[in-house]
Design a protein around this motif. Structure first.
Motif, PDB file in Angstrom:
ATOM      1  N   PHE A 253       0.669  -1.166  -0.190  1.00 55.13           N
ATOM      2  CA  PHE A 253      -0.208  -0.234  -0.214  1.00 55.13           C
ATOM      3  C   PHE A 253       1.157   1.020  -0.093  1.00 55.13           C
ATOM      4  O   PHE A 253       0.892   2.075  -0.449  1.00 55.13           O
TER       5      PHE A 253
ATOM      6  N   ALA B 107       2.477   2.310  -3.327  1.00 49.47           N
ATOM      7  CA  ALA B 107       0.831   2.846  -4.178  1.00 49.47           C
ATOM      8  C   ALA B 107       0.464   3.511  -4.286  1.00 49.47           C
ATOM      9  O   ALA B 107      -0.493   4.576  -4.885  1.00 49.47           O
ATOM     10  N   ARG B 108       0.605   4.065  -2.883  1.00 47.79           N
ATOM     11  CA  ARG B 108       0.304   5.798  -2.390  1.00 47.79           C
ATOM     12  C   ARG B 108       0.525   6.766  -3.756  1.00 47.79           C
ATOM     13  O   ARG B 108       1.833   6.732  -3.480  1.00 47.79           O
TER      14      ARG B 108
ATOM     15  N   CYS C 215      -4.031   6.504  -3.474  1.00 51.76           N
ATOM     16  CA  CYS C 215      -4.376   5.729  -4.372  1.00 51.76           C
ATOM     17  C   CYS C 215      -3.976   5.636  -5.975  1.00 51.76           C
ATOM     18  O   CYS C 215      -3.138   6.080  -6.835  1.00 51.76           O
TER      19      CYS C 215
ATOM     20  N   VAL D 183      -4.472  -2.947  -8.084  1.00 50.85           N
ATOM     21  CA  VAL D 183      -4.468  -1.400  -6.475  1.00 50.85           C
ATOM     22  C   VAL D 183      -6.014  -2.201  -5.994  1.00 50.85           C
ATOM     23  O   VAL D 183      -6.111  -2.011  -4.630  1.00 50.85           O
TER      24      VAL D 183
END
Ligand code: CMP
Length: 143
Positions: free
Chosen positions: A10, A13-14, A49, A127
Motif C-alpha cells: 500500500f 502504491a500511495r 492510491c 490496486v
C-alpha cells in the motif's frame, strides 16, 4: 526463493495529494452507487492510491469491448460516452467512470472519448482489488 507473488505494498502504491484534491476525489467516489457501499476506509485507500493521468483532446480513455484496467474520476475537461457511433451521455465533472468493467469483471460497456484535453485521477485494477482484500489487520500494521 519463494514462488509467491510479491505482496501488495500500500505504501508504494500511495501518491501524495493535497487535502482539497482528496476531498474532491472522495466525494466523487462516494457519489457512485456501487462504491458508496464500501467501507469508508476502503474509499480512503482508493483516494490515496489514485494518480493523475491526462488525455489529449480526441483520444479514447476507454474503448468498448476491451478489458478494464483502471477506474477513473474526471477532474478537468469534457468526456463523452459512446456505444458504437451512438452518443449516450457526457460525464459530469468529478464523476467516477470506468468502474463497471472493474466491479463486474466484464469488458468495457462503452467507449469514453476526450472532447477537450482532460485530466483524470486513475486507480489500477490490481490496486483496487488489493484494497478490497486488505484486512483491518493489514491496515493496522501499515498505518
Ligand atoms: P465501463 O464499462 O468499465 O467502461 C465504460 C464506462 O462508461 C462505464 O464503465 C461507465 O462508467 C460509463 N458508462 C457506461 N454507460 C453509460 C451511460 N449510459 N451513461 C454514462 N456513463 C456510462
Amino acid at each position: 526463493g519463494s514462488n509467491k507473488p510479491p505482496e501488495f505494498s500500500f505504501e508504494k502504491a500511495r501518491v501524495r495529494k493535497d487535502s482539497s484534491e482528496k476531498k474532491l476525489i472522495t466525494d466523487a467516489l462516494n457519489k457512485n452507487q456501487f462504491l458508496k457501499r464500501l467501507d469508508p476506509q476502503q474509499i480512503k485507500d482508493m483516494v490515496e492510491c489514485m494518480y493523475g493521468r491526462n488525455y489529449q483532446q480526441g483520444s479514447y480513455i476507454i474503448k468498448q469491448g476491451e478489458p478494464g484496467n483502471h477506474i477513473f474520476v474526471l477532474a478537468e475537461g469534457r468526456l463523452e460516452v459512446f456505444q458504437g457511433e451512438k452518443l449516450l451521455s457526457s460525464i459530469p465533472m468529478w464523476t467516477t467512470f470506468g468502474e463497471l468493467a472493474i466491479l463486474y469483471n466484464c469488458t468495457r460497456t462503452a467507449s469514453v472519448k476526450a472532447i477537450t484535453n482532460v485530466k483524470t485521477w486513475a486507480l489500477d485494477r490490481e490496486v483496487f482489488q488489493n484494497i478490497m482484500r486488505r484486512t483491518a489487520q493489514a491496515r493496522d500494521e501499515q498505518y
